[in-house]
Write an enzyme that holds these catalytic residues in place. Structure first.
Site, mmCIF file in Angstrom:
data_model
loop_
_atom_site.group_PDB
_atom_site.id
_atom_site.type_symbol
_atom_site.label_atom_id
_atom_site.label_comp_id
_atom_site.label_asym_id
_atom_site.label_seq_id
_atom_site.Cartn_x
_atom_site.Cartn_y
_atom_site.Cartn_z
ATOM 1 N N ASP A 1 0.807 -1.218 0.000
ATOM 2 C CA ASP A 1 0.000 0.000 0.000
ATOM 3 C C ASP A 1 0.841 1.269 0.000
ATOM 4 O O ASP A 1 0.331 2.355 -0.234
ATOM 5 C CB ASP A 1 -0.845 0.039 1.288
HETATM 6 C C1 GLC Z 1 -1.673 -3.806 5.281
HETATM 7 C C2 GLC Z 1 -2.884 -3.878 4.390
HETATM 8 C C3 GLC Z 1 -2.662 -4.740 3.195
HETATM 9 C C4 GLC Z 1 -1.393 -4.367 2.520
HETATM 10 C C5 GLC Z 1 -0.217 -4.380 3.482
HETATM 11 C C6 GLC Z 1 1.060 -3.902 2.869
HETATM 12 O O1 GLC Z 1 -1.499 -5.014 5.948
HETATM 13 O O2 GLC Z 1 -4.001 -4.372 5.095
HETATM 14 O O3 GLC Z 1 -3.728 -4.618 2.286
HETATM 15 O O4 GLC Z 1 -1.190 -5.258 1.471
HETATM 16 O O5 GLC Z 1 -0.514 -3.523 4.564
HETATM 17 O O6 GLC Z 1 1.072 -2.538 2.613
HETATM 18 C C1 GLC Z 2 -0.590 2.463 6.003
HETATM 19 C C2 GLC Z 2 0.133 1.213 6.391
HETATM 20 C C3 GLC Z 2 -0.227 0.045 5.537
HETATM 21 C C4 GLC Z 2 -1.710 -0.046 5.412
HETATM 22 C C5 GLC Z 2 -2.316 1.261 4.936
HETATM 23 C C6 GLC Z 2 -3.817 1.165 4.895
HETATM 24 O O1 GLC Z 2 -0.120 2.935 4.841
HETATM 25 O O2 GLC Z 2 1.516 1.376 6.373
HETATM 26 O O3 GLC Z 2 0.305 -1.131 6.099
HETATM 27 O O4 GLC Z 2 -2.050 -1.065 4.532
HETATM 28 O O5 GLC Z 2 -1.962 2.287 5.799
HETATM 29 O O6 GLC Z 2 -4.425 2.278 4.420
#
Ligand code: GLC
Ligand code: GLC
Length: 798
Positions: free
Chosen positions: A484
Site C-alpha cells: 500500500d
Molecule cells: C496492510 C494492508 C494490506 C497491505 C499491506 C502492505 O497489511 O491491510 O492490504 O497489502 O498492509 O502494505
Molecule cells: C498504512 C500502512 C499500511 C496499510 C495502509 C492502509 O499505509 O503502512 O500497512 O495497509 O496504511 O491504508
C-alpha cells in the site's frame, strides 16, 4: 528474561500470570455477528456486525493509561477495593491469572481470602457477551462483600461518538429495570436497536450516569460509589450513559456465589419497537438474559462453544516432535485465521474499527486460512467481494461489512486487487470441490441487473491486469500494489493528502510492478488449471489465451525484471528502476523475490534460486526477513508512503511478516527445506523467546516486527489482524508439512528438515478423513491421494 505467561496446550489456552504485560494482550470473542475484544485486564469493547456503526461499548484510543474502558467488576471487601483483572484499580492481588482460550477469556483474581473468577464468552446463537462471575470465600470466616459491574456505552457510531459532542452530550437515554439496565440512545428516532446489561438476579443498587458513578473528577480506578459502598441510582439524561449494578453479598466460609451477567444487543422490527409510548420493547432482552441466566444454561452454552471450536480445529491436527510447531498449527494459527477472517483489518488494538472496512485483497487472502474450517462462509464472502467489482475488472479497495457496499472514499485503482479474486476462488474450490460457485450470478458494484457469473468476474479480473501493461510489458501499479505504501503516482508534498488515494500525476505514467507480474504469472497458471478442469468446460481457445498472456509476462520479467542477482521491485513513473543494485537505497525488496519465486519465473535458468539466496543475504535478520534494504533514510516524493516511515518500521525495512511466507513458499518450491524452516521459525511467535522484547501477544503473528535497522529490532506491532495469519497457515500446512488440496484429492509433498523425522496429520477434507503418518526418509518426492469419502489411514515414506 521476564515471562508474563505460558501456553497450556491441553486446554488450548494461553495463560497470563502477570497483568502488567508490556502491551494489552487481547482475545476475541464471537464467531457470528456479535464480537468482542477483551484484554487480559478485561479492557476492550464489543459491537454487533460493524465495529464502526454498531459499537456497543465505548473505548478510548490513545488512552492514558492505555487500555482504559472495558467490562469492569469492582469488589469491596472491608476497606479494600479491587478488580479481578487488576485494572483499573491496580490494587495488588494475591493471585492473578488470565486464560485466553478459543472464543472465551477467563480472569481470576484473588485477594484476602476472596477469589473472583470471571468467564467471558459470546455464546453461539446469542448477540451478547455472557459474564459468569463466581465469588468464593476461601477463608474460615463469613465475608460481607459488595460487587459492582460497570460498562460505558458508546453512542453507536464509534466515529461520531468521539467527535460530535454538541449533539452526543444531549442524546443519551436509558431505561432501568430491576435486573436489566438499558441503553436506548437514538432509539426514539431511526434506530431499531438498543443494548442492555442485565444480571440474573435483582440488584441492590445501580447507576446509569457516568459522573454519578465515578465522581466528576475521578477515573475508572476511583469510582466514588464503590469507595463509599453505595450506588447513586442515577438515571442518565444525556452526558455519558453507563451501566452499573451493585450486589451486597454474604459469603459463608468456603462457599461460592455465582452471578451471571448478559451484555446484549437487540434489534426490533419497526412495528414492535415500543411496548408503550416512549418505552422500549424489552421482551427480546429479557429472553436473551433468560437464555443464559442460570448456571446450567451458561454451562450448556459454554459447552456448545467449546464443541464448535473442537469441531473446527479437529479438521487439521498435527503430532510432531516440535511442540512449538504443534501448538501453532493445531491451535493458534488456525484461531488467528478465523479472527482475521471475521474482522478483516477493522477492529484490534492497532486498528480503530472506524477507518477501514473489509479489504478486497485482504479478505481474499484471508480465505486461504479458513476454507478448510468454514467453507460455507468462505463461499458467501467470495460472492460478497466479487459484488464490489466494477464492470471493467477494477474493484473497490474496501467495502463496509454492514452494507456490503464499496467504500467511495477510497475507491479503486490498486493494480493487484483483481487478481486476488482468482486466488481466493481457487483456494475455495481446491478445498471444497464446489465448482458450482463459478456459476453463481454476481452483480457489479452491487447494481441489480448487472449480474454475471463468478467465472466471468474472474475472466475480467484477469483481463484487467493483462490489458493494463506498461512499457516493459509489466503490469501497471496504479495507486499501489500489495504494498500500500509504494505510491508511484502520488507525488505528494502535502501532509493533508492520503498516500493511498492521491494520484497527483497519472498522465503517461509508466510505473510498473514486478510484484504484480509475479502474482499474475502465479495466479494465471492457477486460473488456467482451474479452467482446464472437466467441471468447468471452458473454451480451449480462451485457456490458451490465458496461458499465452502468462508466458508473455514471464518473458517480460526475465527481460526487464531481472537485476543480475535478484528480481527488481518496480519501474517508477519515469521508467527508472526500483529495487536494483543501481539504487542508492532499497536495492532489494522482498515482494518480487517471493512472488516471482512462487511463480517459478526463470527457475530453470537459476533465477529463483539466486533471488532466494539474495533474500537471505540482504534481507534476513535475527527476527525475519525485512521488506527492503537498506531502508530509505529520507522521504522520496516519487515513491510515496514507503519512505515516510522511519527506517526499520512497517513498509520501510520492517519485517512485514505477511510477505515472509511468500519467500518461504518459494524456498519450499525450490526444495530448500532448511531455508524454509529457518525463515518460518523466525516469524512464528511460538518460537520467540523474549516476551518483553516482542511486546505484543506471544500467541499470534504480527503484521510487523521491527527490522534490523530499527531503533528496537524485534519489537512486534499490529498483532492479530494481518494477512500473515492465512499465509503462514498456507505455508505450514501446504508447503512445510506438505498437505496440498488439489481439485481431485490431496497431494502430500513436504519440505521439512530431515531431523524432524516423522509426523502425523489428521486432516478432514470434504467428506473424507485422513490419518497420515509421514516418515522422512530423505528420498523426497510426493504422494497423491485421490479423493474418496470416508476414513483412510496411510503411512507415507518420502
Ligand atoms: C496492510 C494492508 C494490506 C497491505 C499491506 C502492505 O497489511 O491491510 O492490504 O497489502 O498492509 O502494505
Ligand atoms: C498504512 C500502512 C499500511 C496499510 C495502509 C492502509 O499505509 O503502512 O500497512 O495497509 O496504511 O491504508
Amino acid at each position: 528474561m521476564k515471562q508474563y505467561g505460558y501456553f497450556d496446550d491441553d486446554v488450548r489456552e494461553f495463560v497470563i500470570t502477570d497483568p502488567a504485560t508490556p502491551w494489552p494482550w487481547i482475545n476475541y470473542l464471537g464467531c457470528e455477528d456479535f464480537f468482542s475484544l477483551v484484554s487480559n485486564t478485561a479492557g476492550g469493547y464489543c459491537f454487533c456486525k460493524d465495529a464502526k456503526f454498531r459499537r456497543i461499548l465505548r473505548y478510548r484510543y490513545n488512552g492514558v493509561p492505555m487500555d482504559s474502558g472495558g467490562r469492569y467488576y469492582y469488589i469491596k471487601d472491608g476497606d479494600s477495593v479491587w478488580n479481578p483483572g487488576w485494572k483499573p484499580c491496580k490494587t495488588p492481588l494475591d493471585r492473578y491469572e488470565c486464560r485466553h482460550g478459543m472464543g472465551y477469556t477467563r480472569i481470576i483474581g484473588e485477594k484476602d481470602g476472596l477469589r473472583c473468577e470471571v468467564l467471558f464468552f459470546v455464546p453461539k446463537g446469542g448477540r451478547c457477551e455472557v459474564h459468569r462471575v463466581r465469588l468464593t470465600n476461601t477463608g474460615a470466616a463469613v465475608k460481607r462483600v459488595q460487587l459492582w459491574s460497570f460498562v460505558e456505552w458508546c453512542l453507536w457510531n464509534a466515529s461520531t461518538d468521539m467527535e460530535n459532542f454538541q449533539r452526543n452530550l444531549s442524546t443519551g437515554e436509558v431505561e432501568v429495570g430491576d435486573r436489566i439496565l438499558y441503553h436506548k440512545t437514538e432509539y426514539r428516532e431511526r434506530r431499531d436497536h438498543y443494548a442492555f446489561f442485565g444480571a440474573n438476579r435483582p440488584f441492590d443498587g445501580f447507576d446509569t450516569d457516568r459522573e454519578s458513578f465515578l465522581g466528576p473528577y475521578n477515573g475508572f480506578d476511583t469510582p466514588q460509589q464503590v469507595f463509599a459502598g453505595t450506588s447513586g441510582n442515577s438515571v442518565a439524561h444525556g452526558w455519558s450513559p453507563v451501566a452499573s449494578h451493585r450486589f451486597d453479598l454474604t459469603l459463608e466460609a468456603g462457599k461460592s456465589e455465582e452471578l451471571i451477567f448478559v451484555l446484549g444487543y437487540v434489534e426490533n422490527p419497526p412495528e414492535a419497537k415500543f411496548s408503550a409510548p416512549g418505552i422500549i420493547n424489552k421482551a427480546p432482552a429479557e429472553e436473551l438474559l433468560e437464555a443464559f441466566g442460570t448456571p446450567a444454561k451458561a454451562d450448556a452454552a459454554f459447552a456448545a462453544l467449546k464443541g464448535y471450536w473442537d469441531g473446527l480445529l479437529c479438521r487439521f491436527q498435527l503430532e510432531s516432535a516440535v511442540p512449538e510447531l504443534d501448538r501453532t498449527v493445531n491451535i493458534w494459527n488456525q484461531y488467528q485465521c478465523m479472527v482475521t477472517f471475521f474482522m478483516s483489518r477493522s477492529a484490534s488494538y492497532f486498528e480503530s474499527g472506524i477507518g477501514r472496512g473489509m479489504g478486497f485483497r485482504d479478505s481474499n487472502q484471508d480465505l486461504a486460512g479458513i476454507v478448510h474450517l468454514i467453507p460455507d462462509r468462505a463461499r458467501q464472502r467470495i460472492l460478497d467481494i466479487a459484488a464490489t467489482q466494477f464492470p471493467d475488472g477494477g474493484c473497490y479497495h474496501q467495502y463496509q461489512p454492514l452494507t456490503k457496499r464499496g467504500n467511495h472514499d477510497i475507491g479503486g485503482g490498486f493494480g493487484d486487487d483483481p487478481l486476488w479474486l482468482i486466488f481466493g476462488t481457487v483456494a475455495y474450490i481446491k478445498e471444497t470441490g464446489d465448482f458450482s460457485i463459478l456459476e453463481e450470478k454476481v452483480p457489479f458494484d452491487n447494481q441489480p441487473g448487472t449480474e454475471k457469473t463468478l467465472l466471468e468476474h474472474l475472466k475480467i479480473s484477469f483481463a484487467r491486469v493483462a490489458d493494463n501493461l506498461g512499457p516493459h510489458g509489466l503490469p501497471l501499479i496504479g495507486r499501489a500494489d500489495w504494498n500500500d505504501c509504494l505510491n508511484l503516482n502520488c507525488f505528494s508534498d502535502n501532509p493533508d493528502e492520503s498516500f493511498q488515494t492521491t494520484e497527483n500525476k497519472t498522465e503517461g505514467s509508466r510505473a510498473e510492478s514486478l510484484m504484480i507480474a509475479g502474482l499474475f504469472v502465479a495466479e494465471g497458471k492457477d486460473f488456467a488449471e482451474l479452467l482446464s478442469q472437466p467441471a468447468v468446460s471452458a473454451d480451449p481457445a480462451y485457456v490458451d489465451e490465458v496461458r499465452e498472456a502468462v508466458s508473455r509476462m514471464e518473458t517480460a520479467v526475465k527481460q526487464h525484471g531481472w537485476d543480475g542477482e535478484w528480481f527488481l521491485r518496480a519501474y517508477d513513473y519515469y521508467g527508472r528502476k526500483i529495487g536494483s543494485s543501481e539504487n542508492a537505497e532499497s536495492k532489494i525488496f522482498i515482494e518480487s523475490q517471493g512472488w516471482c519465486g512462487m511463480a517459478r519465473i526463470g527457475a530453470d535458468e537459476g533465477l529463483c534460486g539466486k533471488a532466494l539466496d539474495a533474500a537471505s543475504k540482504y534481507l534476513e535478520c535475527e527476527y525475519g526477513l525485512v521488506l527492503n534494504a537498506p531502508a530509505f533514510s529520507s522521504y522520496i516524493k516519487d515513491y510515496g508512503e514507503i519512505s515516510s516511515y522511519p527506517q526499520g518500521y512497517k513498509e520501510n525495512g520492517g519485517i512485514f511478516c505477511h510477505n515472509n511466507p511468500w519467500v518461504i513458499i518459494a524456498e519450499a518450491m525450490a526444495g530448500r527445506a532448511d531455508d524454509a524452516w529457518r525463515h518460518y521459525c523466525k516469524i512464528s511467535p511460538a518460537f520467540a523467546k523474549d516476551q518483553s522484547l516482542r511486546k505484543v501477544e506471544p500467541y499470534v503473528f504480527c503484521q510487523m516486527v521491527a527490522g534490523a535497522e530499527a531503533a528496537h529490532p524485534g519489537e512486534g506491532k499490529n498483532s492479530w489482524l494481518t494477512g500473515t495469519a492465512a499465509w503462514t497457515w498456507k505455508t505450514v500446512s501446504e508447503f512445510i508439512l506438505g498437505i496440498k488440496p488439489q481439485y481431485d484429492g490431496l497431494l502430500v509433498e513436504p519440505c521439512i528438515p530431515q531431523h524432524i523425522g516423522s509426523y502425523r496429520v489428521r486432516r478432514r477434507f470434504r467428506e473424507a478423513e485422513y490419518d497420515l503418518t509421514i516418515r522422512l526418509t530423505g528420498k523426497g518426492g510426493s504422494f497423491r491421494i485421490p479423493y474418496r469419502p470416508g476414513f483412510q489411514a496411510l503411512e507415507i515414506e518420502l
